[in-house]
Enzyme design. Structure first.
Site, PDB file in Angstrom:
ATOM      1  CG  HIS A 203      -0.657   7.114  -0.614  1.00  0.00           C
ATOM      2  ND1 HIS A 203      -1.685   7.462  -1.703  1.00  0.00           N
ATOM      3  CD2 HIS A 203      -1.564   6.610   0.710  1.00  0.00           C
ATOM      4  CE1 HIS A 203      -2.902   6.675  -0.637  1.00  0.00           C
ATOM      5  NE2 HIS A 203      -2.785   6.404   0.198  1.00  0.00           N
TER       6      HIS A 203
ATOM      7  CE  LYS B  27      -7.769   2.417  -0.688  1.00  0.00           C
ATOM      8  NZ  LYS B  27      -6.601   2.064   0.098  1.00  0.00           N
TER       9      LYS B  27
ATOM     10  CG  ASP C  32      -2.104   4.800   3.971  1.00  0.00           C
ATOM     11  OD1 ASP C  32      -1.604   5.141   2.948  1.00  0.00           O
ATOM     12  OD2 ASP C  32      -2.473   4.896   5.016  1.00  0.00           O
TER      13      ASP C  32
ATOM     14  CG  HIS D 182      -1.411   1.056   0.990  1.00  0.00           C
ATOM     15  ND1 HIS D 182      -3.268   0.942   1.373  1.00  0.00           N
ATOM     16  CD2 HIS D 182      -1.569   2.536   1.423  1.00  0.00           C
ATOM     17  CE1 HIS D 182      -3.639   2.280   1.778  1.00  0.00           C
ATOM     18  NE2 HIS D 182      -2.767   3.685   1.548  1.00  0.00           N
TER      19      HIS D 182
ATOM     20  CG  HIS E 273      -9.842   4.299   3.740  1.00  0.00           C
ATOM     21  ND1 HIS E 273      -8.477   5.256   3.582  1.00  0.00           N
ATOM     22  CD2 HIS E 273     -10.975   4.439   4.078  1.00  0.00           C
ATOM     23  CE1 HIS E 273      -8.458   5.813   4.608  1.00  0.00           C
ATOM     24  NE2 HIS E 273      -9.851   5.273   4.981  1.00  0.00           N
TER      25      HIS E 273
ATOM     26  CG  HIS F  63      -5.012   2.005   5.680  1.00  0.00           C
ATOM     27  ND1 HIS F  63      -6.560   1.731   6.049  1.00  0.00           N
ATOM     28  CD2 HIS F  63      -4.818   2.725   4.824  1.00  0.00           C
ATOM     29  CE1 HIS F  63      -6.710   2.339   5.157  1.00  0.00           C
ATOM     30  NE2 HIS F  63      -5.983   3.109   4.314  1.00  0.00           N
TER      31      HIS F  63
HETATM   32  C1  NCD Z   1      -3.780   9.556   2.461  1.00  0.00           C
HETATM   33  C2  NCD Z   1      -3.176  10.356   1.131  1.00  0.00           C
HETATM   34  O1  NCD Z   1      -2.964  11.387   1.545  1.00  0.00           O
HETATM   35  O2  NCD Z   1      -3.486   9.588  -0.226  1.00  0.00           O
HETATM   36  N1  NCD Z   1      -3.244   9.692   3.219  1.00  0.00           N
HETATM   37  C3  NCD Z   1      -4.095   8.645   5.020  1.00  0.00           C
HETATM   38  O3  NCD Z   1      -3.922   9.370   5.536  1.00  0.00           O
HETATM   39  N2  NCD Z   1      -3.240   7.675   4.567  1.00  0.00           N
HETATM   40  C4  NCD Z   1      -5.064   8.505   1.722  1.00  0.00           C
HETATM   41  C5  NCD Z   1      -5.444   7.120   2.537  1.00  0.00           C
HETATM   42  O4  NCD Z   1      -4.643   5.875   2.026  1.00  0.00           O
HETATM   43  O5  NCD Z   1      -6.499   7.345   3.178  1.00  0.00           O
HETATM   44 ZN    ZN Z   2      -3.070   5.364   1.788  1.00  0.00          ZN
END
Ligand code: NCD
Ligand code: ZN
Length: 347
Positions: free
Chosen positions: A16, A100, A248, A14, A137, A175
């Site tokens: 970003h 997702k 995450d 996971h 999520h 998460h």
């Molecule tokens: C994530 C993001 O910033 O894209 N933020 C987070 O707090 N984890 C989005 C997400 O996965 O919820």
């Molecule tokens: Zn995330």
């Protein structure tokens, strides 16, 4: 005392990566430790079609440091307009590794998420047929549900009905932050797994809120009370096949974090493995770190574990900067609030 630890190269289930300048700045930090990562599709606009996913994959590959061998595993962002035939085709050619689900409004860039779950039933049915995992999520978004209860409410109100309706659907509860989430995954059999972040293994809600608010610890799902953190540590260090790492890692510029309505997300890619080693060592479970970081994830996603290894060394901590610079501004690296003694010494 164990001084070195060699593991199959880990993957991040996971992540970003963002896009553009931010992606160029953060991607090398993931690629130096992880072989593969499930790439979150919550760009603006989101990655909704196979063509979007292919174009985003190509931008990631173009930004990947030469020789790292890093492989992005792409996902589609499920909307009420997602077409079952697109999902089937993208899965069959190996373009996507998962879809997702964000409940609309749950988190950063989730406005296009699902409001009416009956509208995505045909897509979910197709995914169940082809064995494509649904990454969720797991938080409800209703304003009247307390933010600390949103994961547990999601299990009861949303996820359980979906899984009863489609028992063949393979689900990753991402998460996980609560004892409820841990129990739900444990009781759910082979068709469900849970990812756990490095930061939720070390943070409880006091770290976020007591003695001053710490915006860099604000993420979603929000850190919960200590009993929940202990349950996460128990699950991660158990070696059980249904729990594996999804960092995450979610970079935002300091300007976006440090404002009256700051963004959610912790940027952990640079030190997630050092944090994990610290947590597993404290539990006397270093021998289970490989299962959590390198073996259980590929097994659930029906992929081979990585052939290469990395070595962690108990030495002076890795020299991770407090911030990294991006063209959009500085991004603060997650500070675990404790000394880290493990560094990745070799690949
Ligand atoms: C994530 C993001 O910033 O894209 N933020 C987070 O707090 N984890 C989005 C997400 O996965 O919820
Ligand atoms: Zn995330």
């Amino acid at each position: 005392m164990t001084r070195t630890l060699t593991l199959r190269r880990p993957d991040d289930w996971h992540l970003h990566l963002r896009d553009g300048a931010m992606m160029h700045a953060v991607l090398p930090w993931t690629a130096r430790h992880f072989a593969r990562a499930i790439i979150m599709p919550n760009l603006v606009p989101p990655v909704v079609t196979p063509a979007d996913a292919a174009a985003y994959r190509d931008r990631i590959l173009a930004a990947t440091p030469r020789g790292s061998g890093f492989r992005p595993l792409m996902t589609l962002y499920l909307t009420e307009e997602t077409q079952p035939r697109d999902v089937r085709a993208a899965a069959e050619i190996g373009l996507i590794a998962a879809v997702k689900l964000y409940p609309a409004g749950a988190t950063t860039n989730s406005a296009s998420g699902v409001k009416d779950f009956s509208k995505v039933r045909r897509v979910l049915e197709t995914m169940a047929q082809v064995g494509l995992p649904l990454c969720v999520h797991g938080e409800v978004t209703d304003a009247e549900v307390d933010i600390f209860d949103r994961e547990a409410a999601f299990l009861d109100r949303v996820l359980d009905p979906i899984r009863r309706d489609l028992p063949e659907l393979r689900v990753v509860l991402e998460h996980v932050t609560t004892t409820d989430g841990v129990a739900y995954v444990r009781e759910g059999g082979d068709g469900i797994a849970g990812t756990i972040t490095a930061h939720h293994l070390v943070l409880n809600r006091n770290h976020l809120l007591a003695g001053g608010i710490r915006p860099h610890y604000y993420c979603l799902p929000v850190a919960k009370r200590e009993t929940h953190r202990r349950a996460l540590v128990g699950a991660a260090t158990s070696g059980e096949a249904s729990f594996f790492l999804g960092t995450d890692s979610a970079p935002h510029t300091d300007a976006a974090k440090l404002q009256p309505c700051g963004c959610a997300g912790c940027f952990t890619a640079p030190n997630a493995l050092s944090v994990l080693a610290e947590v597993f060592e404290a539990e006397g479970a270093l021998d289970r770190l490989e299962a959590f970081a390198s073996l259980n994830g590929p097994a659930f996603y029906r992929l081979e574990p990585n052939a290469e290894t990395i070595t962690l060394e108990r030495a002076a901590p890795e020299d991770v900067p407090a911030q990294i610079d991006t063209e959009d501004g500085p991004v603060t690296v997650f500070d675990p609030g404790m000394a880290l003694h493990w560094r990745v010494s070799g690949g």
